[in-house]
Scaffold this active site. Structure first.
Site, PDB file in Angstrom:
ATOM      1  N   LYS A   1      11.817  -3.489  31.558  1.00  0.00           N
ATOM      2  CA  LYS A   1      11.698  -3.695  30.107  1.00  0.00           C
ATOM      3  C   LYS A   1      13.046  -4.125  29.505  1.00  0.00           C
ATOM      4  O   LYS A   1      13.110  -5.039  28.701  1.00  0.00           O
ATOM      5  CB  LYS A   1      11.214  -2.409  29.409  1.00  0.00           C
ATOM      6  CG  LYS A   1       9.933  -1.832  29.976  1.00  0.00           C
ATOM      7  CD  LYS A   1       9.539  -0.529  29.295  1.00  0.00           C
ATOM      8  CE  LYS A   1      10.529   0.609  29.441  1.00  0.00           C
ATOM      9  NZ  LYS A   1      10.678   1.121  30.827  1.00  0.00           N
TER      10      LYS A   1
ATOM     11  N   ARG B   1       7.368   6.319  22.749  1.00  0.00           N
ATOM     12  CA  ARG B   1       7.241   6.900  24.083  1.00  0.00           C
ATOM     13  C   ARG B   1       6.209   8.017  24.097  1.00  0.00           C
ATOM     14  O   ARG B   1       5.918   8.581  25.142  1.00  0.00           O
ATOM     15  CB  ARG B   1       8.599   7.483  24.395  1.00  0.00           C
ATOM     16  CG  ARG B   1       8.910   7.664  25.805  1.00  0.00           C
ATOM     17  CD  ARG B   1       9.700   6.512  26.316  1.00  0.00           C
ATOM     18  NE  ARG B   1      10.634   6.906  27.320  1.00  0.00           N
ATOM     19  CZ  ARG B   1      11.703   6.202  27.610  1.00  0.00           C
ATOM     20  NH1 ARG B   1      11.994   5.121  26.956  1.00  0.00           N
ATOM     21  NH2 ARG B   1      12.486   6.590  28.577  1.00  0.00           N
TER      22      ARG B   1
ATOM     23  N   ARG C   1      19.786   0.040  40.628  1.00  0.00           N
ATOM     24  CA  ARG C   1      20.365  -0.419  39.358  1.00  0.00           C
ATOM     25  C   ARG C   1      21.837  -0.037  39.238  1.00  0.00           C
ATOM     26  O   ARG C   1      22.231   1.079  39.554  1.00  0.00           O
ATOM     27  CB  ARG C   1      19.601   0.188  38.176  1.00  0.00           C
ATOM     28  CG  ARG C   1      20.295  -0.114  36.844  1.00  0.00           C
ATOM     29  CD  ARG C   1      19.430   0.095  35.640  1.00  0.00           C
ATOM     30  NE  ARG C   1      18.879   1.422  35.548  1.00  0.00           N
ATOM     31  CZ  ARG C   1      17.911   1.755  34.700  1.00  0.00           C
ATOM     32  NH1 ARG C   1      17.398   0.857  33.897  1.00  0.00           N
ATOM     33  NH2 ARG C   1      17.446   2.978  34.672  1.00  0.00           N
TER      34      ARG C   1
ATOM     35  N   ARG D   1      23.598   4.967  36.651  1.00  0.00           N
ATOM     36  CA  ARG D   1      23.251   5.899  35.568  1.00  0.00           C
ATOM     37  C   ARG D   1      22.955   7.266  36.155  1.00  0.00           C
ATOM     38  O   ARG D   1      22.263   7.360  37.174  1.00  0.00           O
ATOM     39  CB  ARG D   1      22.006   5.374  34.824  1.00  0.00           C
ATOM     40  CG  ARG D   1      22.349   4.578  33.596  1.00  0.00           C
ATOM     41  CD  ARG D   1      21.170   3.913  32.949  1.00  0.00           C
ATOM     42  NE  ARG D   1      19.993   4.737  32.702  1.00  0.00           N
ATOM     43  CZ  ARG D   1      18.897   4.291  32.100  1.00  0.00           C
ATOM     44  NH1 ARG D   1      18.830   3.041  31.686  1.00  0.00           N
ATOM     45  NH2 ARG D   1      17.849   5.066  31.908  1.00  0.00           N
TER      46      ARG D   1
ATOM     47  N   ARG E   1      11.304  11.574  35.625  1.00  0.00           N
ATOM     48  CA  ARG E   1      11.058  10.558  34.582  1.00  0.00           C
ATOM     49  C   ARG E   1       9.697   9.901  34.792  1.00  0.00           C
ATOM     50  O   ARG E   1       8.988   9.612  33.826  1.00  0.00           O
ATOM     51  CB  ARG E   1      12.166   9.497  34.612  1.00  0.00           C
ATOM     52  CG  ARG E   1      13.455   9.997  33.986  1.00  0.00           C
ATOM     53  CD  ARG E   1      14.641   9.143  34.363  1.00  0.00           C
ATOM     54  NE  ARG E   1      14.552   7.793  33.861  1.00  0.00           N
ATOM     55  CZ  ARG E   1      15.266   6.766  34.337  1.00  0.00           C
ATOM     56  NH1 ARG E   1      16.101   6.959  35.339  1.00  0.00           N
ATOM     57  NH2 ARG E   1      15.141   5.584  33.810  1.00  0.00           N
TER      58      ARG E   1
HETATM   59  P1  AP5 Z   1      15.525  -2.305  33.727  1.00  0.00           P
HETATM   60  O1  AP5 Z   1      15.276  -3.576  32.992  1.00  0.00           O
HETATM   61  O2  AP5 Z   1      16.779  -1.564  33.441  1.00  0.00           O
HETATM   62  O3  AP5 Z   1      14.243  -1.353  33.629  1.00  0.00           O
HETATM   63  P2  AP5 Z   1      13.660  -0.550  32.396  1.00  0.00           P
HETATM   64  O4  AP5 Z   1      12.181  -0.721  32.383  1.00  0.00           O
HETATM   65  O5  AP5 Z   1      14.382  -0.903  31.140  1.00  0.00           O
HETATM   66  O6  AP5 Z   1      13.977   0.903  32.899  1.00  0.00           O
HETATM   67  P3  AP5 Z   1      14.784   2.105  32.245  1.00  0.00           P
HETATM   68  O7  AP5 Z   1      15.043   3.075  33.364  1.00  0.00           O
HETATM   69  O8  AP5 Z   1      15.990   1.656  31.470  1.00  0.00           O
HETATM   70  O9  AP5 Z   1      13.753   2.647  31.300  1.00  0.00           O
HETATM   71  P4  AP5 Z   1      13.564   4.060  30.858  1.00  0.00           P
HETATM   72  O10 AP5 Z   1      12.456   3.816  29.943  1.00  0.00           O
HETATM   73  O11 AP5 Z   1      13.363   5.126  31.828  1.00  0.00           O
HETATM   74  O12 AP5 Z   1      15.024   4.455  30.303  1.00  0.00           O
HETATM   75  P5  AP5 Z   1      15.605   4.448  28.833  1.00  0.00           P
HETATM   76  O13 AP5 Z   1      16.966   3.925  28.916  1.00  0.00           O
HETATM   77  O14 AP5 Z   1      14.651   3.834  27.866  1.00  0.00           O
HETATM   78  O15 AP5 Z   1      15.470  -2.659  35.298  1.00  0.00           O
HETATM   79  C1  AP5 Z   1      15.673  -1.681  36.285  1.00  0.00           C
HETATM   80  C2  AP5 Z   1      16.381  -2.345  37.483  1.00  0.00           C
HETATM   81  O16 AP5 Z   1      15.556  -3.373  38.053  1.00  0.00           O
HETATM   82  C3  AP5 Z   1      17.699  -3.044  37.115  1.00  0.00           C
HETATM   83  O17 AP5 Z   1      18.584  -2.841  38.193  1.00  0.00           O
HETATM   84  C4  AP5 Z   1      17.342  -4.535  36.993  1.00  0.00           C
HETATM   85  O18 AP5 Z   1      18.425  -5.350  37.351  1.00  0.00           O
HETATM   86  C5  AP5 Z   1      16.182  -4.660  37.985  1.00  0.00           C
HETATM   87  N1  AP5 Z   1      15.149  -5.589  37.497  1.00  0.00           N
HETATM   88  C6  AP5 Z   1      14.674  -5.652  36.226  1.00  0.00           C
HETATM   89  N2  AP5 Z   1      13.686  -6.560  36.119  1.00  0.00           N
HETATM   90  C7  AP5 Z   1      13.525  -7.072  37.389  1.00  0.00           C
HETATM   91  C8  AP5 Z   1      12.640  -8.038  37.919  1.00  0.00           C
HETATM   92  N3  AP5 Z   1      11.727  -8.648  37.141  1.00  0.00           N
HETATM   93  N4  AP5 Z   1      12.727  -8.311  39.246  1.00  0.00           N
HETATM   94  C9  AP5 Z   1      13.635  -7.693  40.023  1.00  0.00           C
HETATM   95  N5  AP5 Z   1      14.502  -6.754  39.567  1.00  0.00           N
HETATM   96  C10 AP5 Z   1      14.454  -6.442  38.261  1.00  0.00           C
HETATM   97  O19 AP5 Z   1      15.628   6.007  28.500  1.00  0.00           O
HETATM   98  C11 AP5 Z   1      16.517   6.900  29.133  1.00  0.00           C
HETATM   99  C12 AP5 Z   1      16.303   8.309  28.591  1.00  0.00           C
HETATM  100  O20 AP5 Z   1      16.557   8.329  27.158  1.00  0.00           O
HETATM  101  C13 AP5 Z   1      14.872   8.855  28.711  1.00  0.00           C
HETATM  102  O21 AP5 Z   1      14.636   9.448  29.983  1.00  0.00           O
HETATM  103  C14 AP5 Z   1      14.841   9.873  27.559  1.00  0.00           C
HETATM  104  O22 AP5 Z   1      15.502  11.056  27.907  1.00  0.00           O
HETATM  105  C15 AP5 Z   1      15.641   9.171  26.481  1.00  0.00           C
HETATM  106  N6  AP5 Z   1      14.782   8.347  25.600  1.00  0.00           N
HETATM  107  C16 AP5 Z   1      14.836   6.999  25.447  1.00  0.00           C
HETATM  108  N7  AP5 Z   1      13.911   6.578  24.578  1.00  0.00           N
HETATM  109  C17 AP5 Z   1      13.239   7.681  24.170  1.00  0.00           C
HETATM  110  C18 AP5 Z   1      12.144   7.891  23.288  1.00  0.00           C
HETATM  111  N8  AP5 Z   1      11.534   6.878  22.651  1.00  0.00           N
HETATM  112  N9  AP5 Z   1      11.708   9.164  23.115  1.00  0.00           N
HETATM  113  C19 AP5 Z   1      12.303  10.207  23.739  1.00  0.00           C
HETATM  114  N10 AP5 Z   1      13.327  10.088  24.594  1.00  0.00           N
HETATM  115  C20 AP5 Z   1      13.802   8.821  24.814  1.00  0.00           C
END
Ligand code: AP5
Length: 218
Positions: A13, A88, A127, A160, A171
């Site tokens: 995403k 979320r 990542r 991370r 997660r």
């Molecule tokens: P990446 O694009 O980083 O994946 P992502 O879907 O964004 O995954 P995240 O782990 O960042 O999402 P998340 O929702 O768990 O974490 P968030 O930061 O929101 O890609 C991942 C890897 O794959 C990278 O290495 C990339 O290079 C590679 N890649 C990407 N696309 C690719 C492709 N098409 N092909 C090949 N490789 C690819 O949240 C973190 C924490 O914050 C949560 O656990 C929670 O504690 C808190 N939080 C955040 N938002 C909320 C909310 N709304 N409510 C409550 N708590 C929240």
């Protein structure tokens, strides 16, 4: 266009949001990035959020929704935005809709990145993120030119803390129980589109661009 990107951790995403943000010139709003910035600056909200993030749990709804509702008052969001990682929970989605409704606005489309658990785990374990500019890499899929160094700003890359195996598993569990119900929420509203998160970055961009054109959003 006002977009919500939905999908498990590691679905891509954040990576796709950056590409879409550049292509369509609209802000990428990632609650994960905002919270990590608060943690980095040791702000009171960041200290509170960190205790949840380190365990792979969700930060309480009122905190996160408050942050997003404030951000959506900024002038750069008037024409559209990409919400990445928010909402979320169903409660967050309902509160977002209520806040948008007050200003006569609404989400145009929720894009669900359907992604296998194997892909999510492989992506998260590989990542690497730049300590300074936050640019995302993957050791195999999207490697930096020089191992461990950011192509954009030359600073060091790191893993991370919540990408460690145990936290990743939690997660994914939290996603299944608390976030997946949003698929039904947006299906009932008739605004969800499903794409394969397993596609490469360019392939996914092509699919999404067609979806936006067909929906007359772009
Ligand atoms: P990446 O694009 O980083 O994946 P992502 O879907 O964004 O995954 P995240 O782990 O960042 O999402 P998340 O929702 O768990 O974490 P968030 O930061 O929101 O890609 C991942 C890897 O794959 C990278 O290495 C990339 O290079 C590679 N890649 C990407 N696309 C690719 C492709 N098409 N092909 C090949 N490789 C690819 O949240 C973190 C924490 O914050 C949560 O656990 C929670 O504690 C808190 N939080 C955040 N938002 C909320 C909310 N709304 N409510 C409550 N708590 C929240």
């Amino acid at each position: 266009m006002k977009l919500v990107l939905l999908g498990p951790p590691g679905a891509g995403k954040g990576t796709q949001s950056m590409v879409l943000s550049k292509k369509y010139n609209m802000p990428h709003i990632s609650t994960g990035d905002i919270l990590r910035e608060f943690v980095k600056k040791s702000l009171p909200l960041g200290i509170k959020a960190k205790s949840y993030m380190d365990k792979g749990e969700l930060v309480p709804d009122d905190i996160v929704t408050g942050i997003v509702v404030e951000r959506l008052k900024d002038a750069d969001t008037k024409k559209g935005y990409i919400l990445d990682g928010f909402p979320r929970t169903v409660k967050q989605a309902e509160d977002l809709d209520a806040a948008l409704n007050k200003s006569g606005s609404a989400i145009d489309m929720a894009v669900y990145f359907q992604t296998s658990e194997a892909t999510a785990i492989e992506r998260l374990s590989g990542r690497r993120v730049c300590k300074v500019c936050g640019f995302n890499y993957h050791i195999k899929n999207i490697p930096p030119k020089k191992s461990g160094v950011c192509d954009k700003c030359g600073n060091q890359l790191f893993q991370r803390p919540d990408d460690k195996e145990d936290t990743v598993r939690n997660r994914l569990k939290v996603y299944e129980s608390q976030t997946k119900p949003l698929i039904e929420y947006y299906t009932k509203k008739g605004i969800i589109k499903e794409v394969s998160g397993d596609l490469g970055v360019d392939g996914l961009l092509e699919v999404l661009s067609k979806i936006f054109r067909d929906a007359k959003l772009a």
